[in-house]
Design an enzyme around this catalytic site. Structure first.
Site, short mmCIF file in Angstrom:
data_model
loop_
_atom_site.label_atom_id
_atom_site.label_comp_id
_atom_site.label_asym_id
_atom_site.label_seq_id
_atom_site.Cartn_x
_atom_site.Cartn_y
_atom_site.Cartn_z
N ARG A 27 34.59 44.45 28.19
CA ARG A 27 35.02 44.23 29.58
C ARG A 27 34.91 45.52 30.39
O ARG A 27 34.07 45.64 31.27
CB ARG A 27 36.46 43.67 29.57
N ASP A 28 35.72 46.52 30.09
CA ASP A 28 35.74 47.74 30.92
C ASP A 28 34.42 48.49 30.76
O ASP A 28 33.93 49.12 31.70
CB ASP A 28 36.91 48.63 30.50
N HIS A 222 40.80 57.38 30.57
CA HIS A 222 39.37 57.63 30.79
C HIS A 222 39.15 59.11 30.54
O HIS A 222 40.02 59.94 30.83
CB HIS A 222 38.98 57.21 32.21
N CYS A 253 35.30 51.92 36.21
CA CYS A 253 35.60 50.84 37.16
C CYS A 253 34.67 50.95 38.36
O CYS A 253 34.62 51.99 39.01
CB CYS A 253 37.04 50.91 37.61
P1 HMG Z 1 38.96 37.81 47.76
O1 HMG Z 1 37.60 37.89 48.37
O2 HMG Z 1 40.13 38.34 48.54
O3 HMG Z 1 39.26 36.32 47.27
O4 HMG Z 1 38.86 38.58 46.37
P2 HMG Z 1 39.84 35.09 48.02
O5 HMG Z 1 41.07 34.68 47.30
O6 HMG Z 1 39.93 35.38 49.50
O7 HMG Z 1 38.72 33.96 47.78
C1 HMG Z 1 37.43 34.05 48.40
C2 HMG Z 1 36.45 33.14 47.64
O8 HMG Z 1 36.26 33.65 46.33
C3 HMG Z 1 36.93 31.70 47.47
O9 HMG Z 1 35.77 30.88 47.51
C4 HMG Z 1 37.47 31.68 46.06
O10 HMG Z 1 37.40 30.40 45.43
C5 HMG Z 1 36.54 32.64 45.36
P3 HMG Z 1 35.43 30.02 48.84
O11 HMG Z 1 36.64 29.14 49.02
O12 HMG Z 1 35.30 31.05 49.93
O13 HMG Z 1 34.17 29.34 48.43
N1 HMG Z 1 37.23 33.26 44.23
C6 HMG Z 1 36.82 33.23 42.95
N2 HMG Z 1 35.76 32.70 42.34
C7 HMG Z 1 35.69 32.85 40.99
N3 HMG Z 1 36.62 33.49 40.24
C8 HMG Z 1 37.69 34.03 40.84
C9 HMG Z 1 37.81 33.92 42.24
N4 HMG Z 1 38.75 34.35 43.10
C10 HMG Z 1 38.39 33.94 44.31
N5 HMG Z 1 38.62 34.67 40.10
C11 HMG Z 1 39.63 39.01 44.14
C12 HMG Z 1 40.02 38.77 45.58
C13 HMG Z 1 40.86 39.48 43.39
C14 HMG Z 1 39.12 37.72 43.56
C15 HMG Z 1 38.52 40.09 44.11
O14 HMG Z 1 39.00 41.21 44.78
C16 HMG Z 1 38.09 40.46 42.73
O15 HMG Z 1 37.47 39.67 42.02
N6 HMG Z 1 38.40 41.71 42.28
C17 HMG Z 1 38.10 42.13 40.93
C18 HMG Z 1 37.69 43.59 40.88
C19 HMG Z 1 37.50 44.00 39.44
O16 HMG Z 1 37.23 43.20 38.57
N7 HMG Z 1 37.62 45.33 39.17
C20 HMG Z 1 37.47 45.86 37.85
C21 HMG Z 1 38.61 45.55 36.93
S1 HMG Z 1 40.03 46.61 37.17
C22 HMG Z 1 39.71 47.99 36.19
O17 HMG Z 1 38.64 48.18 35.71
C23 HMG Z 1 40.85 48.96 35.90
C24 HMG Z 1 41.38 48.83 34.48
O18 HMG Z 1 40.35 49.06 33.52
C25 HMG Z 1 42.51 49.84 34.23
C26 HMG Z 1 42.17 51.27 34.67
O19 HMG Z 1 41.20 51.87 34.17
O20 HMG Z 1 42.88 51.75 35.56
C27 HMG Z 1 41.95 47.45 34.22
MG MG Z 2 39.62 51.12 32.82
#
Ligand code: HMG
Ligand code: MG
Length: 311
Positions: A27-28, A222, A253
């Site tokens: 994943r990450d 990290h 990320c």
């Molecule tokens: P948004 O654009 O605000 O979503 O994104 P929304 O709720 O306004 O929805 C807009 C459209 O997206 C809708 O479709 C939803 O159905 C669709 P429409 O009605 O317009 O056709 N939608 C989805 N479709 C599929 N799967 C979903 C989904 N959600 C909405 N889950 C959202 C908000 C949170 C979804 C977006 O910002 C997002 O996906 N962010 C993820 C970012 C990410 O994955 N970052 C990396 C992971 S974090 C990380 O790596 C840190 C970590 O490792 C720890 C560390 O190192 O610190 C964990």
């Molecule tokens: Mg991470």
């Protein structure tokens, strides 16, 4: 004489006997690859990690596919995985749409992911901290009702590329709110790798003062500034026994400036086995897996242990 490829075992007082490695490579690691890795390679990667003895393997994310196209194949990937008794395979879920998609595939464990800073909450989740907690609340409630385990991540616990230093009190306040939603564990993320061991000690102590004991904490380092293993040792001394790591040290990320590789699982295993701490992991099989993956990604693993042991 060639080195045997294993560390000398010299235990140290005050450390746990056993550590759970929470493997985040699929994943990450893969979420940050510029090329999309074929789904069959991902499935084989996860199978190899389990065969190497890892018992918790974060498989993918059910986030918006436009936000992280590298993991848009989450459903297809889960369909391809062989049953693996005794191996937990959590997935990242940000919202109810993501939970629906994950439940359809029969997942038994999810992780929500919050931010200790407003800047990163907006960039990573498209809402402020309050808005993201409101987004997670029904996800956690429904997941618990369905019998799932829910982990919470908290990013930017040691520093933020837009805001600079992050006050410990702020990190504790947001982390506690995530735990209060019903999450069983909180993983403290040093997303940009700026933390140092004294900071780790102080943060875990501050959680303790707020009533959160180390058995509810994990750490997620990290290695951007080469601090990940030193920070891990500080966390172990403070009583944390769940350590996040990424095979081969891949990852970062896509929404955090300067987030480079995770702590490499091999580097972690070398230190833990050297300290006489059990992990259940075969270092040799893990190194082979990272060498195999590096060939598929087209570049060598950044892990020092993989570089030292790869033939
Ligand atoms: P948004 O654009 O605000 O979503 O994104 P929304 O709720 O306004 O929805 C807009 C459209 O997206 C809708 O479709 C939803 O159905 C669709 P429409 O009605 O317009 O056709 N939608 C989805 N479709 C599929 N799967 C979903 C989904 N959600 C909405 N889950 C959202 C908000 C949170 C979804 C977006 O910002 C997002 O996906 N962010 C993820 C970012 C990410 O994955 N970052 C990396 C992971 S974090 C990380 O790596 C840190 C970590 O490792 C720890 C560390 O190192 O610190 C964990
Ligand atoms: Mg991470």
């Amino acid at each position: 004489m060639a080195h045997p490829g294993l560390p000398y075992r010299v235990p140290m007082e005050g450390l746990p006997e056993r550590v759970t490695i929470y493997e985040v490579g699929p994943r990450d690691g893969l979420q940050n690859e510029s090329a999309v890795v074929p789904v069959e390679v991902k499935a084989e990667f996860i199978g190899r990690l389990a065969a190497a003895g890892l018992t918790v393997i974060e498989a993918t994310s059910f986030v918006h596919p436009k936000w992280v196209p590298q993991l848009a194949d989450a459903a297809e990937l889960l369909d391809r995985l062989e049953p693996a008794p005794g191996v937990r395979r959590p997935v990242l879920v940000p919202n109810e749409r993501g939970l629906d998609r994950a439940l359809e595939k029969g997942v038994t464990e999810i992780a929500v992911f919050g931010s200790a800073t407003e800047s990163f909450a907006r960039r990573n989740l498209n809402r402020d901290i309050e808005g993201s907690l409101q987004m997670f609340a029904p996800v956690v409630r429904r997941a618990l009702d369905a019998g799932l385990r829910v982990r919470a991540y908290l990013s930017m616990c040691f520093g933020d590329p837009w805001e600079g230093p992050v006050p410990i009190a702020q990190v504790v306040t947001v982390g506690k709110r995530l735990l209060d939603l019903g999450c069983h564990e909180l993983s403290l993320g040093d997303t940009i790798g700026v933390g140092t061991p004294g900071h780790v000690t102080d943060l875990i102590a501050a959680y303790g003062e707020a009533g959160v004991t180390p058995d509810r904490l994990a750490v997620h380092f990290h290695d951007t500034y080469g601090q990940a293993l030193g920070n891990t040792l500080a966390a172990l001394r403070a009583g944390v026994t769940v350590i996040d790591a990424s095979a081969g040290g891949i990852g970062g990320c896509p929404y955090a400036e300067s987030a480079t590789g995770n702590l490499a699982t091999e580097d972690l295993v070398w230190m833990l086995h050297g300290l006489g701490i059990e992990t259940g992991v075969s270092l040799g099989s893990l190194v082979e897996t990272s060498v195999w993956l590096a060939e598929r990604l087209g570049r060598p693993s950044p892990s020092r242990v993989v570089q030292a042991l790869a033939h």
